[in-house]
Design an enzyme around this catalytic site. Structure first.
Site, PDB file in Angstrom:
ATOM      1  CB  ALA A  65      -0.661   0.042   1.139  1.00 17.00           C
ATOM      2  N   GLY A 104       0.449  -5.428   0.519  1.00 19.05           N
ATOM      3  CA  GLY A 104       0.003  -5.047  -0.340  1.00 19.05           C
ATOM      4  C   GLY A 104      -0.456  -5.635  -1.979  1.00 19.05           C
ATOM      5  CD  GLU A 107      -2.614  -7.635   2.004  1.00 24.14           C
ATOM      6  OE1 GLU A 107      -1.939  -6.375   2.069  1.00 24.14           O
ATOM      7  OE2 GLU A 107      -3.289  -8.511   2.905  1.00 24.14           O
ATOM      8  CD  GLU A 127       1.740  -5.955   5.032  1.00 22.77           C
ATOM      9  OE1 GLU A 127       2.368  -6.449   5.438  1.00 22.77           O
ATOM     10  OE2 GLU A 127       0.419  -5.961   3.689  1.00 22.77           O
TER      11      GLU A 127
HETATM   12  C1  3H9 Z   1       0.761  -2.510   3.550  1.00 27.01           C
HETATM   13  O1  3H9 Z   1       0.706  -2.844   2.168  1.00 27.01           O
HETATM   14  C2  3H9 Z   1      -0.742  -1.862   3.928  1.00 27.01           C
HETATM   15  C3  3H9 Z   1      -1.335  -3.653   3.255  1.00 27.01           C
HETATM   16  O2  3H9 Z   1      -2.059  -4.712   3.390  1.00 27.01           O
HETATM   17  C4  3H9 Z   1      -3.273  -3.577   3.442  1.00 27.01           C
HETATM   18  C5  3H9 Z   1      -3.663  -2.165   3.147  1.00 27.01           C
HETATM   19  C6  3H9 Z   1      -5.028  -2.521   3.303  1.00 27.01           C
HETATM   20  N1  3H9 Z   1       4.403   3.020   0.488  1.00 27.01           N
HETATM   21  O3  3H9 Z   1      13.562   1.960   1.071  1.00 27.01           O
HETATM   22  P1  3H9 Z   1      13.899   2.378  -0.289  1.00 27.01           P
HETATM   23  C7  3H9 Z   1       9.044   4.905  -1.179  1.00 27.01           C
HETATM   24  S1  3H9 Z   1       1.598  -1.209   4.250  1.00 27.01           S
HETATM   25  C8  3H9 Z   1       5.344   4.724   0.364  1.00 27.01           C
HETATM   26  O4  3H9 Z   1      14.767   3.421  -0.476  1.00 27.01           O
HETATM   27  P2  3H9 Z   1      14.172  -0.052  -1.952  1.00 27.01           P
HETATM   28  C9  3H9 Z   1      10.709   5.150  -0.241  1.00 27.01           C
HETATM   29  O5  3H9 Z   1       9.801   6.089   0.860  1.00 27.01           O
HETATM   30  C10 3H9 Z   1       2.923  -1.949   2.950  1.00 27.01           C
HETATM   31  N2  3H9 Z   1       6.484   5.158  -0.569  1.00 27.01           N
HETATM   32  O6  3H9 Z   1      14.128   1.525  -1.558  1.00 27.01           O
HETATM   33  C11 3H9 Z   1      11.907   5.745  -0.481  1.00 27.01           C
HETATM   34  O7  3H9 Z   1      11.745   6.765  -0.735  1.00 27.01           O
HETATM   35  P3  3H9 Z   1      12.608   8.571  -1.209  1.00 27.01           P
HETATM   36  C12 3H9 Z   1       4.220  -2.948   2.893  1.00 27.01           C
HETATM   37  C13 3H9 Z   1       7.367   3.694  -0.508  1.00 27.01           C
HETATM   38  O8  3H9 Z   1      15.333  -0.156  -3.148  1.00 27.01           O
HETATM   39  C14 3H9 Z   1      11.384   5.198  -2.247  1.00 27.01           C
HETATM   40  O9  3H9 Z   1      10.099   4.333  -1.932  1.00 27.01           O
HETATM   41  N3  3H9 Z   1       4.959  -2.801   2.562  1.00 27.01           N
HETATM   42  C15 3H9 Z   1       6.741   2.237  -0.237  1.00 27.01           C
HETATM   43  O10 3H9 Z   1      16.099   0.450  -0.644  1.00 27.01           O
HETATM   44  C16 3H9 Z   1      12.686   4.116  -2.233  1.00 27.01           C
HETATM   45  O11 3H9 Z   1      12.453   3.348  -0.830  1.00 27.01           O
HETATM   46  C17 3H9 Z   1       6.204  -2.620   3.332  1.00 27.01           C
HETATM   47  O12 3H9 Z   1       6.093  -1.715   3.881  1.00 27.01           O
HETATM   48  C18 3H9 Z   1       5.289   2.356  -0.006  1.00 27.01           C
HETATM   49  N4  3H9 Z   1       4.868   1.455   0.346  1.00 27.01           N
HETATM   50  O13 3H9 Z   1      13.588  -0.255  -1.205  1.00 27.01           O
HETATM   51  C19 3H9 Z   1       7.392  -2.411   1.528  1.00 27.01           C
HETATM   52  N5  3H9 Z   1       7.789   1.706  -0.667  1.00 27.01           N
HETATM   53  O14 3H9 Z   1      13.511   8.477  -2.792  1.00 27.01           O
HETATM   54  C20 3H9 Z   1       8.338  -0.850   2.168  1.00 27.01           C
HETATM   55  C21 3H9 Z   1       8.799   2.220  -0.107  1.00 27.01           C
HETATM   56  O15 3H9 Z   1      11.282  10.244  -1.233  1.00 27.01           O
HETATM   57  N6  3H9 Z   1       9.257  -0.898   1.487  1.00 27.01           N
HETATM   58  N7  3H9 Z   1       8.979   4.126  -0.398  1.00 27.01           N
HETATM   59  O16 3H9 Z   1      12.909   8.295   0.579  1.00 27.01           O
HETATM   60  C22 3H9 Z   1      10.511  -1.542   1.244  1.00 27.01           C
HETATM   61  O17 3H9 Z   1      10.788  -2.075   1.999  1.00 27.01           O
HETATM   62  C23 3H9 Z   1      11.599  -0.955   0.979  1.00 27.01           C
HETATM   63  O18 3H9 Z   1      11.252   0.266  -0.500  1.00 27.01           O
HETATM   64  C24 3H9 Z   1      11.754  -1.335  -0.260  1.00 27.01           C
HETATM   65  C25 3H9 Z   1      12.890  -0.939  -1.678  1.00 27.01           C
HETATM   66  C26 3H9 Z   1      12.356  -3.151  -0.740  1.00 27.01           C
HETATM   67  C27 3H9 Z   1      10.509  -1.988  -1.448  1.00 27.01           C
END
Ligand code: 3H9
Length: 689
Positions: A65, A104, A107, A127
């Site tokens: 999400a 998400g 999911e 999450e």
């Molecule tokens: C969810 O899904 C809830 C659902 O179950 C239910 C819903 C109803 N959203 O980490 P990076 C941005 S909760 C918005 O440096 P990497 C991040 O802030 C979500 N922004 O890159 C950064 O911005 P900036 C569950 C996001 O290659 C840029 O992307 N998912 C999101 O080292 C690059 O990120 C997670 O918890 C997001 N979801 O790692 C996954 N994700 O450049 C969270 C990232 O401005 N994300 N950004 O600083 C991660 O674990 C890592 O970002 C990922 C890439 C592994 C994907």
């Protein structure tokens, strides 16, 4: 190819419809992405296509999400609406996964009828790291595919599981060739159509949902220490239990309720704050993205003690060759044997093979001659904290090292400007303050001195990232940021025992707040005699009295606490008597201290110091202070860091409490100007940046 909206395209490739999401950086499920997929899948259903491939452009499949949308008003179709559209599609949907399918994103993929992934892909429901649980059916669908125990592990720990393992577990149905995802996914979709395979719905699978109550009780018990204080893991276990004990729909109801509660709670707010804080910390206002990066392919480390050895391991782990300097063969042998023992312990725990131990040891070359540092790209000095010794070393490095070598010091206390001035190239000198044990603790305070150049700052930040650390940039002041706040907390703690609070009352309050140990347990571990000089001791503080009784901490079998032969601590009647005596002499009546007031005082002391640090420009932003305390001092993540804690209370409340304490307990409590100002403006530290 037809654009559905700015984040989604639909292309009909013969009998296959390809829905492509392109929403950099991580294809998060923003309202635009949700609307795009929803419309595209519906349109594909109305077309001639016999199957749909859902794929993402850029570096990853949908990473979850969109966290930036949390807390705002919901717009467009919800994720559950999009999931229904996929699951109810009349033609099969294949999710084609590269990069990471997370939260998400996974999911949603679980509502496709089939999943294909390249070998480098990973799937996970992380999450929990945001203080949440998967809120779009993840807790109900994952156990239906991978079974209860694996699902519990994956969801409660947020593991990112490699595609091959997902394939084995049945979470991924088909493996694609690396680099050929689209072609392989289309071919797979055609095969599904040709073989007339069913529209597989995960929600209909029930045969893996077998577990008795004991499985959940065991999981809770086995992880009680890791989950202590966190709400999300408990809620996750409850959801998976609901998957086993009721219908799919009932489970979804439980999941929705618990997700909503977590989303509204402070723990998730705190953990989401940290998610962004940890990413923000790398951004330095006066270091533009295109700043020169100085190549660092070899490193010299001076000192093979606890710090130097740990630092050497960080570089060796990242594949960077290290020349490790000591002054005697005995010292270098001792240092290397500790490094080897650490590596062997990791290998025994299965983190890597015994061969890998040799590979990593092979990257560390011992030497007794500083001239061997002539060609290294970077030096990290990690000798004991004496200015004359450090100045001497930096003077010699100036003579020995090639032009363009970065000269870093691991000092935790000394003035780096003074160290830099011992060289003719102060712009190449910087601080890299590692935390002990340096091979374990994530934090590095990168300390910019007065004359440190911008490329040197940039390179030191980047090299910290390369060796797996979380770095924050700070400036030179006594204790830098982390230890300066630690000292402030210590002053409050000492002040409390001087007023009659017992060390164990304070430690227990801090433990219950979420720290692994309190300030007096920390002292006993580190040794009370750090900086204590017997000849100068005059029984003028509680600590001096204890040291004079040879109660110097765990190492002498007694400190604030008594210790048995297993180093188990018990409150000491001797300490109690000393504390009571000091309090009485200062005119304090014995009284009860509540855990809340102890925590409040200690944390307010930290917050006030943090605010002064910000005023002086020693840290860039309040969230950096939070990152420092979470990664350097194990501040409980669910409290987001001291500055975030203050924001949660409201700075008007913080200012009012500090003023009350200043009136009742002394001027040292007076709120920092920044707190007074932000409180008056109705702002928080986060608002101030
Ligand atoms: C969810 O899904 C809830 C659902 O179950 C239910 C819903 C109803 N959203 O980490 P990076 C941005 S909760 C918005 O440096 P990497 C991040 O802030 C979500 N922004 O890159 C950064 O911005 P900036 C569950 C996001 O290659 C840029 O992307 N998912 C999101 O080292 C690059 O990120 C997670 O918890 C997001 N979801 O790692 C996954 N994700 O450049 C969270 C990232 O401005 N994300 N950004 O600083 C991660 O674990 C890592 O970002 C990922 C890439 C592994 C994907």
């Amino acid at each position: 190819m037809a654009a559905i909206n700015e984040a989604t395209d639909l292309a009909i490739d013969g009998d296959i419809a390809v829905v492509t999401v392109a929403s950099p950086p991580v294809n998060a499920l923003s309202s635009t992405v949700r609307a795009g997929i929803n419309t595209a899948v519906k349109q594909a259903n109305e077309s001639e296509a016999a199957a749909i491939v859902l794929i993402c452009a850029g570096r990853t499949f949908i990473a979850g999400a969109d966290i930036t949308e949390f807390g705002g008003a919901a717009k467009g179709p919800s994720l559950r609406d999009v999931q229904d559209t996929l699951e109810n599609s009349a033609i099969p949907v294949v999710a084609a996964i590269h990069g990471t399918a997370l939260g998400g994103g996974l999911e949603l993929a679980l509502c496709a009828h089939y999943r294909i992934a390249v070998p480098s892909a990973k799937c996970g429901l992380p999450e929990v790291n945001l203080g949440l649980l998967p809120g779009a059916g993840g807790t109900q669908r994952l156990p239906r595919i991978v079974g209860v125990e694996k699902a519990l592990q994956m969801i409660a720990f947020g593991d990112h599981v490699p595609a091959a393992e997902c394939h084995e577990m049945g979470l991924v149905d088909e493996m694609a060739v690396e680099g050929q995802l689209l072609g392989d996914a289309v071919a797979y979709a055609r095969r599904i159509v040709a073989e007339d395979r069913p529209l597989a719905r995960v929600s209909n699978l029930n045969d893996k949902l077998i577990a008795d109550a004991q499985v959940f009780a065991d999981f809770r018990a086995a992880n009680a220490k890791k989950f202590r204080g966190f709400e999300a893991p408990q809620a996750i276990i409850t959801c998976v239990e609901a998957a086993v004990n009721g219908s799919f729909d009932d489970g979804m109801t439980v999941e929705r309720e618990l997700f909503t509660a977590l989303m509204a709670g402070n723990q998730s707010k705190a953990q989401r704050h940290l998610f962004f804080a940890e990413r923000q910390a790398w951004k330095i206002p006066d270091v533009p993205k295109d700043t020169e990066l100085i190549p660092v392919e070899s490193v010299g480390i001076i000192g093979a003690g606890t710090m130097g050895g740990g630092i050497a391991m960080n570089y060796a782990n990242a594949g960077i060759p290290v020349t490790l300097i000591e002054t005697s063969q005995e010292a270098i042998d001792r240092g290397l044997s500790v490094v080897r023992a650490n590596y062997e312990r990791s290998a025994k725990r299965g983190r890597f093979s015994m061969d890998e131990v040799e590979v990593r040891m092979g990257r560390i070359t011992p030497s007794l001659d500083m001239n061997d540092l002539a060609e290294v790209d970077m030096v990290v000095e990690a000798v004991f904290e004496r200015m004359d010794v450090k100045k001497d070393i930096f003077g010699r490095l100036d003579q020995i090292c090639k032009p363009g070598a970065i000269l870093a010091t691991n000092t935790s206390a000394l003035n780096i400007d003074e160290i830099a001035d011992a060289t003719t190239r102060p712009e190449w000198v910087i601080g890299m303050h590692f935390f002990s044990p340096a091979n374990v603790m994530k934090l590095v305070e990168v300390v910019r001195a007065e004359k440190t150049s911008i490329p040197v700052i940039n390179t030191t930040m980047q090299i910290s990232k390369r060796i797996g650390k979380v770095a924050t940039l700070v400036r030179v002041c006594p204790g830098f940021v982390g230890n300066r706040i630690l000292a402030a907390r210590r002053r409050v703690a000492d002040n409390l025992i001087n007023q009659g609070a017992m060390p164990w009352e304070i430690d227990k309050a801090m433990f219950d707040f979420g720290f692994a140990m309190g300030p007096f347990q920390m002292s006993d571990l580190a040794g009370l005699d750090l900086g204590w000089v017997k000849e100068e001791s005059s029984s003028s503080t509680i600590r001096e009295c204890l040291c004079e009784l040879d109660r110097r901490g765990q190492k002498s079998g007694a400190g604030y606490y008594d210790y048995d032969e297993n180093r188990t601590a018990t409150p000491s009647s001797i300490t109690e008597e000393i504390v009571r005596r000091f309090a009485a002499q200062a005119g304090f009546e014995p009284r009860d201290w509540t855990a809340d007031e102890i925590v409040e005082r200690l944390v307010l002391g930290m917050v006030n110091e943090g605010a002064k640090i910000l005023e002086e420009g020693m840290a860039i932003r309040s969230s950096d202070i939070d990152v420092i305390w979470v990664h350097g001092y194990n501040w409980p993540r669910y409290w987001g860091g001291p500055m975030f804690w203050a924001d949660l209370q409201g700075l008007d409340t913080v200012a009012a409490r500090l003023n009350e304490l200043a009136a009742s307990d002394g001027d040292h409590w007076k709120p920092a100007g920044l707190i007074t100002q932000l409180a008056a403006e109705g702002k928080s530290f986060s608002d101030a940046g």
